[in-house]
Design an enzyme around this catalytic site. Structure first.
Site, PDB file in Angstrom:
ATOM      1  N   GLY B  46       0.866  -1.177   0.000  1.00 56.25           N
ATOM      2  CA  GLY B  46       0.000   0.000   0.000  1.00 56.25           C
ATOM      3  C   GLY B  46       0.897   1.218   0.000  1.00 56.25           C
ATOM      4  O   GLY B  46       1.752   1.352   0.880  1.00 56.25           O
ATOM      5  N   ALA B  47       0.705   2.101  -0.964  1.00 53.65           N
ATOM      6  CA  ALA B  47       1.663   3.183  -1.176  1.00 53.65           C
ATOM      7  C   ALA B  47       1.968   4.006   0.088  1.00 53.65           C
ATOM      8  O   ALA B  47       3.143   4.180   0.440  1.00 53.65           O
ATOM      9  CB  ALA B  47       1.185   4.069  -2.325  1.00 53.65           C
ATOM     10  N   GLN B 195      -5.382  -8.868  -2.171  1.00 56.33           N
ATOM     11  CA  GLN B 195      -5.509  -7.810  -1.161  1.00 56.33           C
ATOM     12  C   GLN B 195      -6.961  -7.533  -0.798  1.00 56.33           C
ATOM     13  O   GLN B 195      -7.265  -7.146   0.331  1.00 56.33           O
ATOM     14  CB  GLN B 195      -4.860  -6.502  -1.660  1.00 56.33           C
ATOM     15  CG  GLN B 195      -3.356  -6.528  -1.762  1.00 56.33           C
ATOM     16  CD  GLN B 195      -2.879  -6.909  -3.148  1.00 56.33           C
ATOM     17  OE1 GLN B 195      -3.581  -7.588  -3.901  1.00 56.33           O
ATOM     18  NE2 GLN B 195      -1.673  -6.512  -3.501  1.00 56.33           N
ATOM     19  N   ASP B 236      -0.990   4.382  -6.419  1.00 53.44           N
ATOM     20  CA  ASP B 236       0.427   4.185  -6.118  1.00 53.44           C
ATOM     21  C   ASP B 236       1.268   5.333  -6.653  1.00 53.44           C
ATOM     22  O   ASP B 236       2.346   5.627  -6.118  1.00 53.44           O
ATOM     23  CB  ASP B 236       0.908   2.853  -6.672  1.00 53.44           C
ATOM     24  CG  ASP B 236       0.339   1.710  -5.843  1.00 53.44           C
ATOM     25  OD1 ASP B 236      -0.815   1.331  -6.086  1.00 53.44           O
ATOM     26  OD2 ASP B 236       1.021   1.261  -4.908  1.00 53.44           O
TER      27      ASP B 236
END
Lengths: 345, 345
Positions: B46-47, B195, B236
């Protein structure tokens, strides 16, 4: 080469598609209940293969009926047909094959019970033989549509494993290759049952056809990169207007193809076309058990107690379909006329 | 509530997202190599969470440097930063966080090595605190966009697990709910890493938010049924023109949303916006190991030796994006102006 479904010494033998590609196991079914269970549990799947299996299930059921007079036989026979018709709702080939078997029974009552049984077995075996021949014709018509050096995306498995042999969508690829063209394939893995990853990848690899596996959600990326020249898929039921019910996710692939200017072909025998259904919204869509989504190979991949939707098919509207490839040629818009005409050819 | 990533007694503790939802395990990392490995192997993903973890990794690396003079320290420090920057290429928050740490180091050389180390640890912890606060602001702005009684589709996990806490896309859902609205969620499972199935389903269920799991290829069917009112996803990296790199499959979801007239929102902090990249085609897309596609929970699901593509992200062109929800408000077309303006606010 493997055999998807086969009539053998008054039993039905099927490759167990649930355990591919790990193991190549053949199950033998000795009564119609066994065949019905195999269809329901997806030992065998794919609209044409389901049709063939159902016909063989009907023949097997007929063989086991003990009644000696025709009236009693027909009563039991109707139960057999009903049992097989109750297995799965979407693929119309199932009902088409059962109807064909029922017609043979009606038309041949004069033969007497024992001869009618033989006639039914012969009919089921003919449906099997016909299906392979039909696929080869689809492959020839469809093969002509593909250019040399093309890359085809396919979704689910509409191959030899989904038919009596050769395949519809994969038949088109085989037809093109047999016609001397170089064709590579991208196979969507096709969640939740993984027909692409497990079956298409397996049968193409076995045939030494160049195949690359992607997850379903990668198709857009791959198309945007310019890597796909055509999409070819099978069908579970085609409405009179050309709307196509096929494996869940097909609608999305069709939209992606449209967006990227890629032709989207559906390969299917006439037995998949249901002129009694006007448009796709009326096609019954099977919703399967949630464990297909929450579990893989018996292992849980989602939280316990999670809500799930699991529609097994979706409908692609006719406007997204470039052509429908049948054993009688390729039908294009407007589909209503073209599809109807196929049946009077 | 769980903690995604945490600074604790000069170690970095992270929930291991590879084993969720089966087990809630916390891993402790004592050096920057450990943190780098955790980012690479997707213990943390996750960014924004990657950004926080990278900052903590830099701080941890700095702490362990033995050099006493600033010049030697800085040389080692650069290696630490480089190591962390080499972990994953697409999420720009990683580079943003590392740059922020490097700037702190440059700006505070005068403090001397030991004080600078403390300053770096404080900075990493501030990035962590900031991220939660930023998410709450995103949640408030985004929550206003959702109607009462709406159903939101999300792809991947842009939740508390993808950030220091609260989440970006799921922050928007939490924001709407905290604002008194009733919101239900459809979560795409998000192959290959799942995810959605593993993380989004888990964290929403934990929060008692109504969530239904579907496979990625069901989103089209669900939208066509009229069940989705809005799509909200994370990002992202967002290019200067508003093109959005996000988890593979996002592009397809955006196209589906457009087709069905459903608003498609991207929720992301300013640290995800990369004004140095003009458009999405220039965003580096990570291709990950093929075993992510061919194996699940250590079990093979595709034939041995099969060719695979595994791009981890795709790019959604700005024309498909209804709005980008940031901590400074919602940006709409034309994105080039709106995104640039955010940084001078």
């Amino acid at each position: 080469m493997f055999k998807t479904v086969e009539w053998k010494n008054n039993t039905v033998v099927m490759i167990d598609q649930r355990v591919l590609p790990d193991r190549e196991v053949y199950n033998t079914y000795r009564d119609c209940k066994g065949v019905a269970g195999a269809i329901k549990d997806m030992v065998v799947r794919g609209a044409p293969a389901i049709g063939v299996a159902a016909a063989m299930g009907v023949a097997l059921g007929a063989l086991k009926i003990k009644a000696r007079d025709m009236k009693a036989f027909k009563k039991e026979f109707d139960k057999v047909a009903k049992l097989l018709a109750s297995t799965r709702p979407t693929a119309v080939n199932l009902f088409w094959a059962i109807e064909r078997m029922k017609r043979v029974a009606s038309d041949n009552e004069g033969l007497g019970v024992e001869s009618l049984k033989k006639r039914l077995v012969a009919e089921a075996r003919e449906i099997h033989r016909d299906d392979i021949e039909i696929n080869r014709r689809i492959g020839k018509f469809g093969g002509n549509l593909l250019k040399d050096n093309s890359t085809v995306l396919t979704h689910c498995n509409a191959g030899a494993l989904a038919t009596a042999g050769y395949g519809t969508a994969l038949g088109v690829i085989r037809g093109a290759i047999e016609g001397g063209k170089r064709v590579a394939v991208y196979a969507d893995e096709t969640r939740p049952f993984l027909q692409g990853a497990r079956l298409t990848a397996w049968e193409l690899k076995k045939d030494k056809i160049d195949v690359t596996l992607i997850t379903d959600n990668m198709a857009g990326y791959i198309m945007k990169k310019g890597l796909i020249d055509a999409v070819v898929v099978g069908a579970d039921r085609i409405a009179a207007n050309g709307d196509v019910a096929n494996k869940i996710g097909t609608y999305t692939v069709a939209l992606l193809a449209k967006e990227h200017g890629i032709p989207f072909y559906v390969a299917a025998p006439l037995s998949t076309i249901d002129l009694n259904i006007k448009h796709g919204d009326n096609i019954p869509i099977e919703e399967r058990d949630s464990t297909e989504v929450t579990h893989l190979k018996g292992k849980r991949i989602a939280p316990k107690g999670i809500s799930v939707r699991n529609p097994a098919f979706d409908v692609t509207p006719n406007r997204l379909v470039t052509g429908i490839i049948t054993e009688k040629g390729v039908v294009r818009r407007p589909y209503a006329n073209g599809l109807k005409a196929l049946f009077s050819k």
